[in-house]
Design a protein around this motif. Sequence first.
Motif, PDB file in Angstrom:
ATOM      1  N   ASN A 139       2.204   1.759  -3.466  1.00  0.00           N
ATOM      2  CA  ASN A 139       1.237   2.260  -4.546  1.00  0.00           C
ATOM      3  C   ASN A 139       1.077   3.671  -4.013  1.00  0.00           C
ATOM      4  OD1 ASN A 139       0.829  -0.168  -5.512  1.00  0.00           O
ATOM      5  ND2 ASN A 139      -0.555  -0.886  -4.071  1.00  0.00           N
ATOM      6  N   ARG A 140       0.841   3.943  -2.820  1.00  0.00           N
ATOM      7  CA  ARG A 140       0.563   5.604  -2.496  1.00  0.00           C
ATOM      8  C   ARG A 140       1.698   6.298  -3.091  1.00  0.00           C
ATOM      9  NH1 ARG A 140      -1.232   3.349   2.298  1.00  0.00           N
ATOM     10  NH2 ARG A 140       0.917   4.009   3.335  1.00  0.00           N
ATOM     11  N   GLU A 141       2.697   5.950  -3.001  1.00  0.00           N
ATOM     12  CA  GLU A 141       3.984   6.820  -3.422  1.00  0.00           C
ATOM     13  C   GLU A 141       4.047   6.814  -4.900  1.00  0.00           C
ATOM     14  OE1 GLU A 141       7.488   9.220  -2.983  1.00  0.00           O
ATOM     15  OE2 GLU A 141       6.133   8.358  -1.494  1.00  0.00           O
ATOM     16  N   GLU A 186       0.625  -1.170  -0.028  1.00  0.00           N
ATOM     17  CA  GLU A 186       0.022   0.047  -0.141  1.00  0.00           C
ATOM     18  C   GLU A 186       0.814   1.255   0.125  1.00  0.00           C
ATOM     19  OE1 GLU A 186      -2.774  -0.148   3.358  1.00  0.00           O
ATOM     20  OE2 GLU A 186      -3.861  -2.036   2.273  1.00  0.00           O
ATOM     21  N   ALA A 187       2.073   1.223   0.841  1.00  0.00           N
ATOM     22  CA  ALA A 187       2.612   2.264   0.885  1.00  0.00           C
ATOM     23  C   ALA A 187       3.555   2.680  -0.548  1.00  0.00           C
ATOM     24  CB  ALA A 187       3.811   2.308   1.804  1.00  0.00           C
ATOM     25  N   THR A 231       1.486   6.647  -6.942  1.00  0.00           N
ATOM     26  CA  THR A 231       0.227   7.469  -7.306  1.00  0.00           C
ATOM     27  C   THR A 231       0.722   8.854  -6.988  1.00  0.00           C
ATOM     28  OG1 THR A 231      -1.333   5.721  -6.753  1.00  0.00           O
ATOM     29  CG2 THR A 231      -2.076   7.867  -6.747  1.00  0.00           C
ATOM     30  N   LYS A 232       1.311   9.378  -5.858  1.00  0.00           N
ATOM     31  CA  LYS A 232       1.639  10.700  -5.826  1.00  0.00           C
ATOM     32  C   LYS A 232       2.520  11.216  -6.685  1.00  0.00           C
ATOM     33  CE  LYS A 232       3.741  13.700  -2.333  1.00  0.00           C
ATOM     34  NZ  LYS A 232       4.439  13.453  -0.787  1.00  0.00           N
TER      35      LYS A 232
END
Length: 387
Positions: free
Chosen positions: A316-318, A313-314, A320-321
Amino acid sequence: MRTSLLGIFLDFQGLKFYQTNKDIEVGSYVAVQTEHGSFLAKVEKIRPATEEEMQGKDFLTLFPPILRIATFQDLAFLRTSLIKEQNILEESQRQADALHLEMKMLSAHLDCNENKVLITFTADGRVDFRELVRILCGLFRLRIELRQIGPRDQARTIGGIGACGLPLCCTTFLKTFDGISIAMAKNQLLAINIPKLSGACGKLMCCLKYEDAAYSELRPSFPKMGEKIHYRNKDYAVTGINVLTDTITLHDGSNYENVNREQLERMRKGLDKVEEAPVFKDINSGVDLSGLGIVDTNKRIAKIKESEDRRREAINRESTKNRNDRRRNNAPSRRNDHGRQHNDRNRNRPFSYSQNRDSGFIPVSQIADKEVLSIKGHVKKEGDEKK
């Protein structure tokens, strides 16, 4: 040559074994001696005689020798006798009806060595057939032997299929009929339903005796039906028993419960129905070997899986950012050495050096000395022109 036993079936005596030292195949015809005369019959089964059977004193009595293998004349006699036997049977029934005798003719068998015929019949009671014999002797010029058989012999003569779906035992392997009683059915805890316990002959089925010895041995170790047992402030009653599965059904007035004999004995003593198993531990590792240690293992596996999910999840968030930042800044498309544009998936994927170490490619972020990236002009020296 080794002695062989031939299974010969005759409807008036069932399946009986005869001995021989000759080479005979199943389906061949032989002449055998019976208490009613000599007859031709087909070989149904063949098996070797055991040493125990051959050493027995009554070997010759139990397994008499055959008279001979059927010759060409015997086979010719067999073909013609079938028609004669049918005619004798039909005429005998007509003469019995004319004399008002309650008889049902079943079969006729011509003796292969004498001028004699054996006629079997059934009747509800005793029949005075002396006048019938006198008439038949005058008609056929043969010695007449009338033999009355019972319902079981009638079923063996006619044949059929039993409740089990197989041919009747009396037509396949039973040599004699044993006494069958209703006590055998009670010993096997069968419902006393006479029609269901009766065979094709109308008598109790012969197979009730097959397992009677086993039930007689095991039945005393089981409780009686209706026996009362008090256990843990409840009164139980024995309502069912299954000897084959070692199951006893108990009823406490509202619920049914199945136990075995060992559990029932513990209940009588007031103990737990199932003795608690001892817990074994490995002193060196301190891991519980009773089966409970698997719970701790599952917890550790769950924690590892949860940590992996958080890491994904981390990432994927990075990713996406970064993608959103490039869109806002209208960042130009990156191109490789061949001028082809990277797709978003490859651009946003975290770089792994292990994936490119074989190609020799090193990312800029991993170059420690940044001066090698600066572009400097070529400085001419005095020696260059001379060269």
